[in-house]
Design an enzyme around this catalytic site. Structure first.
Site, mmCIF file in Angstrom:
data_model
loop_
_atom_site.group_PDB
_atom_site.id
_atom_site.type_symbol
_atom_site.label_atom_id
_atom_site.label_comp_id
_atom_site.label_asym_id
_atom_site.label_seq_id
_atom_site.Cartn_x
_atom_site.Cartn_y
_atom_site.Cartn_z
ATOM 1 N N ASN A 10 18.939 -1.113 -56.212
ATOM 2 C CA ASN A 10 17.770 -1.987 -56.344
ATOM 3 C C ASN A 10 16.581 -1.665 -55.443
ATOM 4 O O ASN A 10 15.466 -2.099 -55.755
ATOM 5 C CB ASN A 10 18.187 -3.443 -56.086
ATOM 6 C CG ASN A 10 19.210 -3.931 -57.085
ATOM 7 O OD1 ASN A 10 19.092 -3.677 -58.271
ATOM 8 N ND2 ASN A 10 20.236 -4.610 -56.605
ATOM 9 N N TYR A 11 16.784 -0.966 -54.340
ATOM 10 C CA TYR A 11 15.690 -0.825 -53.374
ATOM 11 C C TYR A 11 15.249 0.607 -53.109
ATOM 12 O O TYR A 11 14.087 0.859 -52.835
ATOM 13 C CB TYR A 11 16.080 -1.506 -52.047
ATOM 14 C CG TYR A 11 16.122 -3.006 -52.172
ATOM 15 C CD1 TYR A 11 14.960 -3.760 -52.090
ATOM 16 C CD2 TYR A 11 17.311 -3.673 -52.403
ATOM 17 C CE1 TYR A 11 14.984 -5.138 -52.222
ATOM 18 C CE2 TYR A 11 17.354 -5.050 -52.546
ATOM 19 C CZ TYR A 11 16.185 -5.778 -52.449
ATOM 20 O OH TYR A 11 16.209 -7.144 -52.597
ATOM 21 N N ILE A 12 16.178 1.550 -53.166
ATOM 22 C CA ILE A 12 15.828 2.954 -52.920
ATOM 23 C C ILE A 12 15.416 3.596 -54.234
ATOM 24 O O ILE A 12 16.158 3.526 -55.222
ATOM 25 C CB ILE A 12 17.019 3.721 -52.308
ATOM 26 C CG1 ILE A 12 17.388 3.142 -50.943
ATOM 27 C CG2 ILE A 12 16.710 5.203 -52.184
ATOM 28 C CD1 ILE A 12 18.703 3.653 -50.390
ATOM 29 N N SER A 26 12.608 2.572 -49.496
ATOM 30 C CA SER A 26 12.440 3.930 -50.024
ATOM 31 C C SER A 26 11.830 4.869 -48.989
ATOM 32 O O SER A 26 12.262 6.020 -48.851
ATOM 33 C CB SER A 26 11.568 3.890 -51.286
ATOM 34 O OG SER A 26 12.220 3.195 -52.323
#
Length: 779
Positions: free
Chosen positions: A736-738, A533
């Site tokens: 899923n990650y940002i 992020s």
């Protein structure tokens, strides 16, 4: 004198650990669920009750896998529940033999939304006296904005939960008598259990999987095991090489082509039947709110494929039976009926978990769960908390980095290994990793790196080469802190050899326990979310707020690609990639061809312009004579296909409405337009002149050329984007990650429609982010 080693310097595998005795779990058939008082039973939608028990019916709540239950009297006012001995209700079943529901009557179908939905108030000025509301109108549900509501302590997930359980796949349909497996050229009569497994392989005969030796070996071992169980030693099928699956493949290929050839009306009918079958499974009621259920279907049996070089590829995914499935549902709520003749493994009323059903699959022994859909409040809260936890790490990251940099030179080897691992997890976004069994894919993470996975290039470059999650190769040459370089060399020092653990004094639980000292809930995984992020925020900050929407979109994808590379989200180039790229290249050439034709028209209308600027009227270098012939043929064929398909669709629609079909003469009449276009192109090739359209002024032609120029730019950007992302999986990092609020911020600040950045599914999943972030939001 021998040095005295502290316990931290001893490898984990050799440490003395206190022996703890695990209490074996009580048999699922003896375990009883706890009765918890909950919402009044009259909150249960009528169609969630068994058909014969609706209205003032008695709802049964299972208490164990044998079907014992308690009965709840459903009256006008909530009544206290009383326990009674359970017996399976007799009478007409609302299930078919395979466990699927029988078609409901009109009065039974649908869900009574009046129990859980409030009618939205209409504005007073839009109403007139005497206005009546149609009884056919569906009531709208108010959107539950959980992100604006007060959060609970996180222990209790729901107060009441009503759902219809899981949908099992249909039973196996045996092959026709003439379709058989041949062994040494002789047809073999297989029992249904074995025939089904042979069919799994036969249907895949022409795929790359079926040509894989590991796949073949695993399949055949399981196939022989099924044969032995179903018919003992009667059938001698001993060698894979003697098996001929050709007839089975041809049969399934024929069925596939038949399905492909179905008319639109037939496909629509099949879809309607499927939707009707799945209707009640798609929704549940959570605390009285209607929520969508995610994966309510039990996966059908088949052959496991796996990703990468998975050692279990080709093994049989066994059919899941109701006796393996545990149901989680609210107390004082009717338990979904299992298929006739079957029982659930267990019925629970655990409101501290969010799953509706669970079972264990046989390939890797993994626990499978039925959760609410991605856009549900529980799933949304889970995502929100995950990203908020990563944001919380911002306040601790400086201190954590200071500590692990200091411990890179610690005298205790355990501390030094831990600090080095934290550096790699933080800087290179490595996964923590964990131990793998001998029968699992050889995938590793930071803590499970082995001697052979790291090599060195002086003065301080390391080469990491190993199989990561999903057997995706991780290969990076990266400069690291000089002390990290020294430590890794030290960790490989003799007597260590190939196969030995690099971090032999560290494992993920030990690392995560240490991280808890900095921040509650901090694990190695949070670092990946944080770094993904924060990297995305930095990359988006570099994008200038200018250019077209498509240019900004490509820039966004480039930023996303940086994150995907950081997280090693790779993919192999698909077989269709080259064909897809070729189509886009042809599309660009077609636009340039149309632009050239318009310029030729201008040249005829304004001859002086061609004399003053001859280069402007020259065709693009790619448009040689052969290419233009190919493009015109391509355009004509596409137009013919369009006319034909539209004609067929209209006749299919007429057939469903029992109207007379359009005659063949109608199709020929429509084709005349295409014939005229083809003749026009042929004439242009002969004369070298483009036919002028009546009343087309130069200004209008120039305006059309500008539009084509825009299309060329946009399509070229699309091509570049596709090429750049051919080996990088952008979706995983985006989902899923940002932090999705970064994408929302970009959309609002750079005026890029959110529809371009998030699919409809993602817009529903991240509705909380879309409504809560503005153009100034920061991670």
């Amino acid at each position: 004198m021998t040095d005295v080693l502290s316990d931290e310097d001893v490898p984990l595998s050799k440490r003395r650990v206190p022996v703890t005795t695990k209490t074996s779990e009580t048999s699922s058939k003896k375990r009883k669920s706890v009765s918890v008082k909950n919402e009044p039973s009259d909150l249960i939608p009528d169609d969630m009750l068994p058909l014969k028990k609706r209205g003032t019916a008695t709802a049964t709540v299972g208490t164990n896998g044998q079907g014992s239950a308690k009965k709840v009297k459903r009256e006008e006012k909530p009544a206290k529940s009383t326990k009674v001995s359970a017996a399976k209700a007799k009478g007409t079943s609302n299930r078919n033999s395979n466990g699927t529901p029988k078609p409901k009557t009109v009065s039974d179908s649908g869900i009574d939304e009046k129990l859980i939905a409030k009618r939205k108030a209409k504005k007073a000025d839009s109403k007139t006296e005497g206005e009546e509301t149609s009884t056919q109108e569906k009531e709208e549900e108010e959107l539950y904005k959980w992100w604006e509501a007060e959060s609970n302590d996180g222990s209790v997930k729901w107060s009441s939960l009503v759902h219809s359980g899981v949908l099992f796949p249909p039973p196996y349909e045996p092959l026709p008598m003439h379709v058989k497996l041949k062994y040494k050229g002789v047809p073999v009569d297989l029992p249904p259990e074995a025939e089904e497994v042979a069919g799994f392989f036969g249907a895949m005969l022409e795929t790359d999987h079926a040509k894989n030796k590991v796949f073949q070996a695993n399949f055949f071992n399981d196939f022989k095991e099924v044969l032995t169980k179903s018919c003992g030693s009667k059938l001698k099928v001993e060698k894979f090489e003697h098996c001929d699956f050709t007839d089975i493949f041809n049969y399934y290929e024929e069925k596939r082509l038949e399905k492909k050839a179905l008319t639109a009306a037939e496909k629509k009918k099949i879809k309607e039947e499927k939707d009707k079958l799945e209707e009640t499974y798609k929704v549940c009621y959570l605390d009285g709110r209607k929520e969508l259920v995610g994966n309510f279907r039990i996966e059908p049996p088949g052959l496991f494929r796996g990703r990468g070089s998975h050692p279990k590829t080709g093994k049989l995914k066994a059919r899941v039976m109701p006796e393996q499935v545990t149901i989680n549902i609210g107390p004082d709520t009717p338990v979904p009926q299992p298929p006739d003749g079957h029982e659930w493994a267990e019925v629970k009323h655990d409101n501290t978990v969010s799953w509706l059903a669970t079972w264990k699959e046989n390939i890797n022994g993994a626990q499978k769960y039925v959760f609410l859909a991605a856009n549900s409040s529980l799933k949304g809260m889970s995502d929100y908390k995950k990203f908020e936890k990563a944001r919380e790490l911002k306040g601790h990251i400086t201190g954590i980095r200071k500590d692990y940099n200091k411990e890179l030179k610690d005298e205790l080897m355990a501390n030094r290994q831990r600090a080095t691992a934290m550096y790699l997890i933080d800087v290179l976004a490595l996964r923590a990793g964990g131990e793998k069994g001998e029968d699992e894919a050889d995938t590793v993470g930071c803590c499970s790196l082995r001697y052979e996975h790291v090599s060195f290039k002086p003065p301080n470059t390391i080469v990491l080469d190993f199989l990561g999650k999903d057997s995706i190769r991780f290969y990076q040459e990266v400069k690291v802190d000089p002390q990290v370089y020294k430590n890794l060399k030290l960790f490989k020092k003799s007597p260590k050899k190939v196969g030995d653990q690099l971090f032999d004094r560290l494992d993920p639980p030990t690392l995560n326990k240490h991280l808890q000292n900095y921040m509650p809930g901090l694990t190695a995984k949070v670092f990946r979310t944080y770094n993904a992020s924060i990297t995305m925020q930095e990359q988006l900050g570099k994008i200038e707020n200018k250019g077209t929407v498509n240019e900004k979109y490509v820039a966004y994808n480039a930023a996303n690609r940086t994150v995907a590379i950081l997280c090693n989200h790779q993919r192999t180039v698909s077989k269709a990639h080259e064909q897809s790229v070729g189509k886009i290249e042809d599309k660009i050439l077609e636009i340039k061809f149309q632009r050239y034709r318009l310029k030729q028209m201008i040249a005829q209308l304004e001859p002086n312009m061609k004399k003053s600027d001859p280069e402007y009227f020259q065709p693009d270098i790619e448009l040689d004579d052969a290419t233009m012939v190919r493009l015109t043929d391509q355009i004509i064929q596409r137009e013919r296909d369009k006319v034909t398909k539209k004609f067929q669709r209209e006749n299919e629609k007429r057939a469903t409405e029992k109207e007379e079909a359009l005659p063949e003469s109608e199709l020929n009449a429509r084709m005349k337009v295409v014939d005229e276009l083809e003749a026009e192109y042929k004439k242009e090739r002969k004369t070298g002149k483009v036919e002028l359209k009546n009343g087309m002024p130069v200004e209008k032609l120039k305006a059309q050329i500008e539009k084509l120029n825009e299309r060329i730019v946009n399509t070229t950007l699309q091509l570049k984007d596709k090429e750049d992302n051919s080996t990088v999986a952008l979706t995983t990092s985006k989902i899923n990650y940002i932090d999705p609020r970064l994408t929302v911020m970009f959309s609002k600040k750079y005026e890029v429609p959110i529809e371009k950045l998030f699919s409809k599914t993602l817009r529903e999943k991240f509705k909380w982010a879309i409504e809560s972030a503005d153009e100034n939001w920061k991670f």
